[in-house]
Enzyme design. Sequence first.
Site, PDB file in Angstrom:
ATOM      1  N   ASP A  30     -17.910 -16.399  12.074  1.00  0.00           N
ATOM      2  CA  ASP A  30     -16.493 -16.061  12.023  1.00  0.00           C
ATOM      3  C   ASP A  30     -16.206 -15.220  13.084  1.00  0.00           C
ATOM      4  OD1 ASP A  30     -14.480 -16.059   9.051  1.00  0.00           O
ATOM      5  OD2 ASP A  30     -14.199 -14.448  10.508  1.00  0.00           O
ATOM      6  N   THR A 122      -7.373 -26.853   4.189  1.00  0.00           N
ATOM      7  CA  THR A 122      -6.319 -27.785   3.699  1.00  0.00           C
ATOM      8  C   THR A 122      -5.341 -27.860   4.719  1.00  0.00           C
ATOM      9  OG1 THR A 122      -6.622 -26.946   1.338  1.00  0.00           O
ATOM     10  CG2 THR A 122      -4.541 -28.007   1.956  1.00  0.00           C
ATOM     11  N   LEU A 153     -12.619 -26.606  -4.714  1.00  0.00           N
ATOM     12  CA  LEU A 153     -13.349 -25.549  -5.378  1.00  0.00           C
ATOM     13  C   LEU A 153     -11.980 -24.429  -5.684  1.00  0.00           C
ATOM     14  CD1 LEU A 153     -13.464 -22.587  -3.580  1.00  0.00           C
ATOM     15  CD2 LEU A 153     -15.244 -23.684  -2.618  1.00  0.00           C
ATOM     16  N   LEU A 253      -2.755 -25.881 -18.834  1.00  0.00           N
ATOM     17  CA  LEU A 253      -1.427 -26.072 -19.712  1.00  0.00           C
ATOM     18  C   LEU A 253      -1.204 -24.736 -20.376  1.00  0.00           C
ATOM     19  CD1 LEU A 253      -1.348 -29.403 -21.497  1.00  0.00           C
ATOM     20  CD2 LEU A 253       0.035 -28.527 -19.696  1.00  0.00           C
ATOM     21  N   GLY A 256       2.126 -18.529 -18.559  1.00  0.00           N
ATOM     22  CA  GLY A 256       1.674 -17.371 -18.128  1.00  0.00           C
ATOM     23  C   GLY A 256       2.780 -16.945 -17.273  1.00  0.00           C
ATOM     24  N   GLY A 260      -0.141 -18.220  -8.872  1.00  0.00           N
ATOM     25  CA  GLY A 260      -0.129 -17.451  -7.417  1.00  0.00           C
ATOM     26  C   GLY A 260      -1.304 -17.916  -6.659  1.00  0.00           C
ATOM     27  N   CYS A 263      -3.362 -20.584  -2.542  1.00  0.00           N
ATOM     28  CA  CYS A 263      -3.314 -21.954  -2.426  1.00  0.00           C
ATOM     29  C   CYS A 263      -2.006 -22.667  -2.652  1.00  0.00           C
ATOM     30  CB  CYS A 263      -4.564 -22.861  -2.872  1.00  0.00           C
ATOM     31  SG  CYS A 263      -5.961 -22.696  -1.981  1.00  0.00           S
TER      32      CYS A 263
HETATM   33  N1  LIG Z   1      -9.514 -20.105  -1.125  1.00  0.00           N
HETATM   34  C1  LIG Z   1      -9.235 -21.091  -1.941  1.00  0.00           C
HETATM   35  O1  LIG Z   1      -9.697 -21.155  -3.178  1.00  0.00           O
HETATM   36  C2  LIG Z   1      -9.307 -22.567  -1.321  1.00  0.00           C
HETATM   37  C3  LIG Z   1      -9.811 -23.643  -2.067  1.00  0.00           C
HETATM   38  C4  LIG Z   1      -9.605 -24.879  -1.399  1.00  0.00           C
HETATM   39  C5  LIG Z   1      -9.037 -24.983   0.035  1.00  0.00           C
HETATM   40  N2  LIG Z   1      -8.802 -23.767   0.442  1.00  0.00           N
HETATM   41  C6  LIG Z   1      -8.327 -23.810   2.120  1.00  0.00           C
HETATM   42  O2  LIG Z   1      -9.451 -23.548   2.726  1.00  0.00           O
HETATM   43  C7  LIG Z   1      -8.945 -23.087   4.066  1.00  0.00           C
HETATM   44  C8  LIG Z   1      -9.417 -21.614   4.121  1.00  0.00           C
HETATM   45  O3  LIG Z   1      -9.219 -20.726   3.151  1.00  0.00           O
HETATM   46  P1  LIG Z   1      -9.944 -19.395   2.831  1.00  0.00           P
HETATM   47  O4  LIG Z   1      -9.375 -18.776   1.235  1.00  0.00           O
HETATM   48  O5  LIG Z   1     -11.406 -19.406   2.596  1.00  0.00           O
HETATM   49  O6  LIG Z   1      -9.509 -18.387   3.988  1.00  0.00           O
HETATM   50  P2  LIG Z   1     -10.095 -17.023   4.371  1.00  0.00           P
HETATM   51  O7  LIG Z   1      -8.545 -16.546   4.982  1.00  0.00           O
HETATM   52  O8  LIG Z   1     -10.671 -16.408   3.242  1.00  0.00           O
HETATM   53  O9  LIG Z   1     -11.066 -17.328   5.504  1.00  0.00           O
HETATM   54  C9  LIG Z   1     -10.720 -17.816   6.836  1.00  0.00           C
HETATM   55  C10 LIG Z   1     -11.490 -17.433   7.493  1.00  0.00           C
HETATM   56  O10 LIG Z   1     -11.652 -18.022   9.198  1.00  0.00           O
HETATM   57  C11 LIG Z   1     -11.747 -17.094  10.105  1.00  0.00           C
HETATM   58  N3  LIG Z   1     -11.330 -17.670  11.220  1.00  0.00           N
HETATM   59  C12 LIG Z   1     -10.245 -18.040  11.783  1.00  0.00           C
HETATM   60  N4  LIG Z   1     -10.108 -18.522  12.533  1.00  0.00           N
HETATM   61  C13 LIG Z   1     -11.471 -18.692  13.413  1.00  0.00           C
HETATM   62  C14 LIG Z   1     -12.186 -19.075  14.301  1.00  0.00           C
HETATM   63  N5  LIG Z   1     -11.378 -19.557  15.491  1.00  0.00           N
HETATM   64  N6  LIG Z   1     -13.254 -19.000  14.462  1.00  0.00           N
HETATM   65  C15 LIG Z   1     -14.033 -18.584  13.565  1.00  0.00           C
HETATM   66  N7  LIG Z   1     -13.608 -17.907  12.225  1.00  0.00           N
HETATM   67  C16 LIG Z   1     -12.109 -18.078  12.317  1.00  0.00           C
HETATM   68  C17 LIG Z   1     -10.908 -15.765   9.411  1.00  0.00           C
HETATM   69  O11 LIG Z   1     -11.571 -14.620  10.253  1.00  0.00           O
HETATM   70  C18 LIG Z   1     -11.415 -15.904   8.209  1.00  0.00           C
HETATM   71  O12 LIG Z   1     -12.591 -15.083   7.674  1.00  0.00           O
HETATM   72  C19 LIG Z   1      -7.505 -22.800   3.900  1.00  0.00           C
HETATM   73  O13 LIG Z   1      -7.027 -24.121   4.362  1.00  0.00           O
HETATM   74  C20 LIG Z   1      -7.280 -23.093   2.422  1.00  0.00           C
HETATM   75  O14 LIG Z   1      -6.276 -23.617   1.974  1.00  0.00           O
HETATM   76  C21 LIG Z   1      -8.949 -22.514  -0.034  1.00  0.00           C
END
Ligand SMILES: NC(=O)c1ccc[n+]([C@@H]2O[C@H](COP(=O)([O-])OP(=O)(O)OC[C@H]3O[C@@H](n4cnc5c(N)ncnc54)[C@H](O)[C@@H]3O)[C@@H](O)[C@H]2O)c1
Length: 434
Positions: A30, A122, A153, A253, A256, A260, A263
């Site tokens: 990260d 995503t 997830l 279903l 609420g 939010g 995603c």
């Molecule tokens: N949160 C969820 O429940 C969920 C579920 C399914 C899919 N997603 C998808 O997964 C993706 C990530 O979501 P998230 O909630 O984990 O995001 P998040 O914001 O929690 O984490 C993203 C991380 O990526 C890091 N980052 C960004 N650019 C970087 C780079 N160039 N090198 C290294 N690190 C970098 C950021 O510092 C951050 O810690 C999104 O596309 C989201 O739509 C999220």
Amino acid sequence: MRIVMVGSGYVGLVSGACFADFGHEVVCVDKAEEKITALNKGVMPIYEPGLDLLVGNNKAAGRLSFTTDLGPAVEAADVVFIAVGTPSRRGDGHADVSYVYAAAAEIAQSIKGFTVVVTKSTVPVGTGDEVERIIRETNPDADFAVVSNPEFLREGAAIDDFKRPDRIVIGLSDDRARAVMTEVYRPLYLNQSPLVFTGRRTSELIKYAANAFLAMKITFINEIADLCERVGADVQDVSRGIGLDGRIGAKFLHAGPGYGGSCFPKDTLALVKTAQDHDSPVRLIETTIAINDNRKRAMGRRVIAALGGDVRGKKIALLGLTFKPNTDDMRDSPAIAIAQTLQDSGAIVSGFDPEGMENARQLINIEFASGPYQAAEGASAVVLVTEWNQFRALDLSRLKSSMAAPVFVDLRNVYRAPEVEAHGFTYHGVGKAD
Ligand SMILES: NC(=O)c1ccc[n+]([C@@H]2O[C@H](COP(=O)([O-])OP(=O)(O)OC[C@H]3O[C@@H](n4cnc5c(N)ncnc54)[C@H](O)[C@@H]3O)[C@@H](O)[C@H]2O)c1
């Protein structure tokens, strides 16, 4: 397999830790130094049940490590997952894929030997094509394949979802990449989790279609809830009555305050934008977004109505601030719009959340209390916004004893009206005739 996870947020960290638990060698990268420093000290940067133990065990076993230095990790990797954020782009609502492209360019510089680059973020249809182009342009000699593997997830149940998925979707066209991805997911495959191999663009769209459908299902029952209130029906019974139909299914279903989280809001919007760009509008989803946006503030107005229409100078306590229980994620939580609507009408808002207080402080300016009973002190109403277990068995006598007026607004239908009313409260649920 040697796996690198680029982005160690909710998805990257959970996926990385689970892959390590399967026996793979995983490096989580990260660029946020404070996250990596915390992880190296054994401190989790997010709240997710069971994650600290999973990370600790796999770190101790030498299978999981954390770094800000992407280059050396990628050089040694068989597979590099991109799990960075794809938020809504300011101004137009398209998915902002700039972090994905920046990660792709960085990865490209360090690819050595055949490497599979996987978008787990995503991303809109066609992003994989662009990732491929960026890598080829940055490093023309690189031997690589780009794969789409969206993540399904749910925060709050993320580890279980990752280890026992309904399905794993993998979009690719390269046979070598297919063999690598099969190996990566072998433990789940052996566990009978279906692997759905498809084209890359199809895989990218599956993720958006899934989230849009779920958002639409929630919005459907929320509208039925409103109708229930008008016609004297009970939405929980309606949900059960329709959900037992195998064609419909009981999940998502629960009426609420509107969906939010990190995603559904951004993904529904991004799908609408993609569809408009391709002259194939998805009107059901456009309508879903409009209904849901309106609903959050409508929930604030519902609280005001429960207090007789005037909340000026009155204190209102919000129980639960995160968009759902078992997470600290406040992104697009209904609590934000509810708090703002109440404050706009002159109310003093207090609130408590078991895990989301720190993130909530960045987004709303309310009185933060140390617990549900403290939040309710002097309040003219308590509003149950998020159904944390801790709020399922409140001591209602204790709660009422310190309140200025006994009004209980239950936006998650956690309680039954008679049990709350027995303690002298006026009770308002969702989708129930008052
Ligand atoms: N949160 C969820 O429940 C969920 C579920 C399914 C899919 N997603 C998808 O997964 C993706 C990530 O979501 P998230 O909630 O984990 O995001 P998040 O914001 O929690 O984490 C993203 C991380 O990526 C890091 N980052 C960004 N650019 C970087 C780079 N160039 N090198 C290294 N690190 C970098 C950021 O510092 C951050 O810690 C999104 O596309 C989201 O739509 C999220």
